[in-house]
Enzyme design. Structure first.
Site, PDB file in Angstrom:
ATOM      1  N   HIS A  71      46.718  41.219  36.742  1.00 48.84           N
ATOM      2  CA  HIS A  71      45.801  40.273  36.606  1.00 48.84           C
ATOM      3  C   HIS A  71      45.308  40.055  35.118  1.00 48.84           C
ATOM      4  O   HIS A  71      45.437  41.356  34.404  1.00 48.84           O
ATOM      5  CB  HIS A  71      44.688  40.125  37.573  1.00 48.84           C
ATOM      6  CG  HIS A  71      45.079  40.217  38.870  1.00 48.84           C
ATOM      7  ND1 HIS A  71      44.061  39.773  40.116  1.00 48.84           N
ATOM      8  CD2 HIS A  71      46.296  40.031  39.662  1.00 48.84           C
ATOM      9  CE1 HIS A  71      44.754  39.698  41.052  1.00 48.84           C
ATOM     10  NE2 HIS A  71      45.925  39.725  40.815  1.00 48.84           N
ATOM     11  N   GLU A  73      42.285  40.091  33.806  1.00 53.55           N
ATOM     12  CA  GLU A  73      41.205  41.139  33.685  1.00 53.55           C
ATOM     13  C   GLU A  73      41.783  42.431  33.711  1.00 53.55           C
ATOM     14  O   GLU A  73      41.324  43.282  32.861  1.00 53.55           O
ATOM     15  CB  GLU A  73      40.091  40.907  34.904  1.00 53.55           C
ATOM     16  CG  GLU A  73      39.531  39.503  34.816  1.00 53.55           C
ATOM     17  CD  GLU A  73      40.163  38.599  35.676  1.00 53.55           C
ATOM     18  OE1 GLU A  73      39.638  37.626  36.278  1.00 53.55           O
ATOM     19  OE2 GLU A  73      41.385  38.739  36.209  1.00 53.55           O
TER      20      GLU A  73
END
Length: 170
Positions: A71, A73
């Site tokens: 992801h 992040e």
């Protein structure tokens, strides 16, 4: 995943910008578009220091890396924690095109990033990706994780949701 050091197309807020958070969030949206253009899910992020200088940009790379936890992040936290000390990270702001999932919210806390600004909220994400009642996603908001952090977190969002949603619909 793409990481851009300062000077590689990341611009500080122009003097005429009315809202710093909106300016940098729109850069995160552009990174999300780039992620989608590379065949990944449309999520992007930007890390900005306490002086308002952009430091790193990242993209989701789940598809191209064949990695379900790549992801945006997670990619950002990995790059940022290699480059900066926790004491520095606690003064930075992470701009993300959409609300972090619980896994990513946990990574943000572990990285000691204490300010997060996001675009599309979790409800909007669920509307776009209506996977039905058997969806294995943890239907949980980032705030559920951030409120359990051992320090205060400043979280702003959802913000510019129509623009954030448009990134997925292009």
């Amino acid at each position: 995943m793409i990481f851009l050091p300062p000077g590689d197309g990341l611009k500080s807020v122009p003097a005429e910008a009315e809202n710093v958070d909106e300016h940098y969030l729109r850069i995160a949206f552009r990174e999300a578009i780039r992620a989608r253009e590379r065949g990944n899910h449309a999520f992007g992020a930007l890390l900005v220091d306490a002086d308002g200088e952009p430091l790193l940009a990242a993209q989701n790379s789940v598809v191209t890396d064949s990695n379900v936890i790549a992801h945006v992040e997670i990619n950002m936290v990995q790059a940022a924690s290699r480059k900066f000390q926790p004491e520095q990270l606690q003064t930075f702001t992470l701009y993300v095109s959409a609300e972090p999932c619980p896994m990513c919210a946990g990574a943000i806390v572990w990285a000691n990033i204490r300010r997060v600004v996001f675009g599309l909220g979790m409800e909007g994400i669920y509307e776009l990706f209506d996977a039905g009642p058997d969806d294995p996603a943890l239907r949980m908001h980032a705030a559920d994780v951030f409120t359990a952090a051992p320090w205060p977190m400043e979280v702003i969002g959802p913000m510019l949701e129509d623009e954030a949603r448009a990134v997925f619909q292009m």
